[in-house]
Design an enzyme around this catalytic site. Sequence first.
Site, PDB file in Angstrom:
ATOM      1  CD  GLU A 158     -23.770 -22.009  -3.489  1.00 22.26           C
ATOM      2  OE1 GLU A 158     -23.940 -22.119  -4.710  1.00 22.26           O
ATOM      3  OE2 GLU A 158     -23.833 -22.962  -2.691  1.00 22.26           O
ATOM      4  CG  ASP A 194       2.812 -38.726 -17.534  1.00 20.35           C
ATOM      5  OD1 ASP A 194       2.983 -39.865 -17.103  1.00 20.35           O
ATOM      6  OD2 ASP A 194       2.933 -37.694 -16.857  1.00 20.35           O
TER       7      ASP A 194
END
Length: 421
Positions: free
Chosen positions: A117, A170
């Site tokens: 968690e 990119d």
Amino acid sequence: MARISVITAFPGLIRDFVSASVLGRGIASGKLEVSVTDIRDHSSGAYRQIDDYAFGGGGMLLMPGPLESALDAVAPRGDRFVACPTPQGVPLHQELVEDLHKASLAKRLVIVCGHYEGIDERFVERYVDVEFSIGDFVLTGGELPAVALIDAISRLVKGVVGKERAVEDDSFYSGMLDCPHYTRPADFNGALVPDVLLGGDHAAIDSFRKEEAARRTISRRPDMIARAGIMPYLRKGAYVILLHHPVRDRNGRKSTTAITGLDLHDISRACKTYGVKKYFVVTPLAPQREMVKKIARHWVDGYGAEFNPDRKEAMKLVKTCPSLAGALDWIEEREKARPFTIATTARQTDCGKNWTCVKRQMLELSRPLVFLFGTGSGLHGDILSGSSVVMNPISGGSKDYNHLSVRSAVGIVLDRFFGFR
Ligand code: ADE
């Protein structure tokens, strides 16, 4: 050298990933260093416990003690920048990757992977410098986001990606998505590579790629346009025109203003900084035009050029013209296309357009873009009604005061359209 360490309960996942492909070669060649620390090696009990139930219920959390001990073993406090992947973090984007790359050069970048968690909040508060998320979905742990970050950083490390140009092109490098790419065969079961890419015309290939990049960004990620530097993607470039007639006087009457010296210097510098092609100073008064020419000549050909060569570059953009129509004709003649005029005003108008919508529209045009700025109390209504588009005023948020100098307005507008944030 970029130095990165990962603290994780699953060291094998990270080691496998970083030893492969481009990343593995980068590490092997000593261009970046990635070390992996197993949190379990820093647990104190006989069962090598690293997690426990959350107080108040809600699953297992990594305990702060083993994480603290692992962190101190990896790098001392002054020599580490700690990043933690979590769905609650700030979105990971290219600028954050660049900042974290810099952090990995100045200090050791330590990525602490949560699992189950998550991580006890006290560890996060005390030690973590940035929490980042790779998307609005929940993974079983931080290992995948950690390797995504390492991979993105490795592309920025000089020599890791074969050709520097591949990195420059990119997606996200100027805030726009990349264009589509093709390889052999040129005919794939009837699907053809665009003709332009098969010829050797590099200028045509460059324009094709930029147009495709712009098209993709507009259709897939319109949200990116607000932050993108779009000047390289314009087909015909941009111009600035500063009007001294017809402008409004304080009472709203049509009038003519005098040239301000600072406007010549500061606006030409802004234009040069943002890649504007020409800066027109429009006045019907011949002696005023002569004065502008004299000032510009001083900086371009006279002593000023020697005194301050940077100012020379800016002043070269200055051109005088007696009328707006004359300036637009000059641009049309040069660009072989009708200019698209964008009027600016500090006043609310019924036809004002949102600047991000105008920015998007600009990318779709094959026309030179011309920003019109007014001196005095702003452009006269005749100019607003005759322009292709009127932009909403720049707003500083204060209700009863909006009196930017025209120089400030030019700076802000150019930055919104052509600055890359
Ligand atoms: N850990 C779990 N899910 C994550 C996400 N989407 N981004 C970053 N870390 C995570």
